[in-house]
Design an enzyme around this catalytic site. Structure first.
Site, PDB file in Angstrom:
ATOM      1  CB  ALA A 141     106.177 -37.159   0.823  1.00  0.00           C
ATOM      2  CB  ALA A 157     107.551 -40.635   1.840  1.00  0.00           C
ATOM      3  N   GLY A 158     109.963 -39.749  -0.739  1.00  0.00           N
ATOM      4  CA  GLY A 158     111.404 -39.765  -0.921  1.00  0.00           C
ATOM      5  C   GLY A 158     111.879 -41.146  -1.325  1.00  0.00           C
ATOM      6  CG  ASP A 176     113.417 -36.884  -3.454  1.00  0.00           C
ATOM      7  OD1 ASP A 176     113.671 -36.122  -2.501  1.00  0.00           O
ATOM      8  OD2 ASP A 176     112.264 -37.077  -3.865  1.00  0.00           O
ATOM      9  CG  ASN A 202     107.967 -39.105  -9.267  1.00  0.00           C
ATOM     10  OD1 ASN A 202     107.255 -39.994  -8.804  1.00  0.00           O
ATOM     11  ND2 ASN A 202     108.969 -39.353 -10.100  1.00  0.00           N
ATOM     12  CB  ALA A 203     105.241 -34.307  -6.612  1.00  0.00           C
TER      13      ALA A 203
END
Length: 404
Positions: A167, A331-332, A297, A242-243
């Protein structure tokens, strides 16, 4: 003196006096007794704790003696644990570390303490222009002078991989640059403790600067290969799974490195959305409680009504407990730390003692927070009171009862 809980009126912070600004100057010794205490080192099944700003005594009721002037606190909960340490959070309750003013950041972290049990907090920034990040550093530094809950800064971006930007706004991504990081650190007053970076994009000078200045290197938003990570100095993994380059049967990637490498701490967003419970349990079975750090987060939408919000200049839509960009990217989070704490036990079968290690002890040890993380003599009186179902009843930060 026997007292129940009440919350004093909030005071406006005085920038000229950090201790008074936080309202944490205490004259009387507080006492909580006949509680089950998870210190972070041991379990005291029927214990007591005396404290002012710091803990002066903690022990078994068999060794308890009355003292004149004790301010005995009556609590609804029967369990005491150390305050939570969140090393990765962008904001909450309508505020974001990237654009909030110092007083707003201070009020936000007090809200996090009261509502979630966070008593040590790393204000986390994200990928934006260098000027906007510098302005955030200035504001966070000023907020930290007001509020001792703020223990550091986590720089998440812009030194990341575009392939796994998550994000973050790709237009502001840059190569890791130790000179820029050094300037931001000076602006903040030396608060940078953690930097998320793509190791495959970094050179030796960047990593060396971080190690020299005791800034923990965290592989995240990274496309790094397992072998390359083994040659890097990354000792932390940003939001595991994640990511990042994920676990594959022919290439373990960032996730595999985080799971398999001894001494590497792995962040977990334990909301059941970023990571399904089964994969949280897999990480716990491999890493154990000593290798995991719970984080939120969280973003500004935490604690706010669902609908339109914002993260790093991008529109975010919050619906059914999940925050997403317009393209559907998560997103977070809007996760509270106390919920993450309970979820970790529910998802994995971890004991309360292990959950305390993942929420406080590991973070204090990794980041050298010498006065945090454990309930023992000489440590800051960061104390949470829980009921039998592990719901938060009260938060003390440096001995001060924090109210929402």
């Amino acid at each position: 003196m026997l007292l129940g809980f009440h919350c004093a009126e909030k005071r406006e912070p005085d920038n000229n006096n950090k201790a008074e600004a936080s309202g944490r100057m205490e004259d009387e010794m507080k006492l909580i007794k006949d509680k089950k205490i998870y210190t972070g080192n041991e379990v005291i099944y029927r214990g007591y704790i005396r404290f002012d700003q710091k803990i002066t005594e903690v022990g078994d009721m068999e060794n308890f003696t009355e003292k004149t002037g004790d301010e005995e606190i009556v609590t609804e909960g029967d369990i005491l644990i150390p305050g939570f340490i969140d090393v990765h959070s962008h904001g909450g309750y309508g505020k974001d570390n990237m654009d909030a003013l110092p007083g707003e950041i201070s009020s936000m972290v007090d809200k996090m303490a009261a509502e979630e049990g966070i008593t040590s907090y790393f204000c986390t920034t994200m990928t934006q222009t260098y000027d906007k990040i510098a302005e955030a550093m200035k504001n966070i530094g000023s907020a930290a002078e007001m509020n001792p809950i703020i223990q550091g800064i986590h720089v998440e971006g812009p030194f990341i991989s575009e392939k796994f930007k998550g994000a973050q706004d790709a237009s502001y991504i840059k190569k890791p640059d130790e000179k820029v990081l050094e300037e931001w650190n000076k602006i903040s007053g030396g608060l940078i403790r953690l930097v998320t970076y793509a190791p495959e994009e970094a050179d030796a000078q960047f990593e060396a600067w971080c190690e020299e200045h005791k800034v923990v290197l965290s592989a995240g938003h990274s496309n790094a290969l397992y072998a390359g990570l083994g040659r890097s100095r990354a000792s932390h993994i940003t939001h595991l799974y994640n990511a990042q380059r994920g676990l594959n049967h022919r290439e373990p990637g960032v996730t595999g490195y985080g799971l398999l490498t001894p001494g590497v701490k792995a962040e977990i967003i334990c909301d059941g959305i970023h990571i399904v419970p089964e994969m949280v349990r897999l990480a716990y079975e491999i890493k154990g409680s000593g290798g995991i750090e719970l984080i939120t987060d969280s973003m500004r939408a935490k604690g706010m009504p669902e609908g339109l919000s914002e993260l790093g200049g991008q529109k975010v839509y919050v619906k059914d407990g999940t925050a997403r960009l317009e393209d559907g990217t998560i997103a977070g989070s809007i996760l509270t730390f106390i919920q993450a704490f309970r979820n970790m036990m529910d998802f994995t079968g971890a004991s309360l003692e292990d959950a305390v290690q993942m929420s406080s002890v590991n973070q204090a040890e990794e980041f050298g927070l010498e006065h945090k993380g454990i309930l023992s003599v000489g440590k800051d009186a960061d104390i949470l009171v829980l009921d039998g179902e592990f719901h938060l009843k009260n938060t003390f930060s440096c001995g001060k009862l924090i109210c929402g």
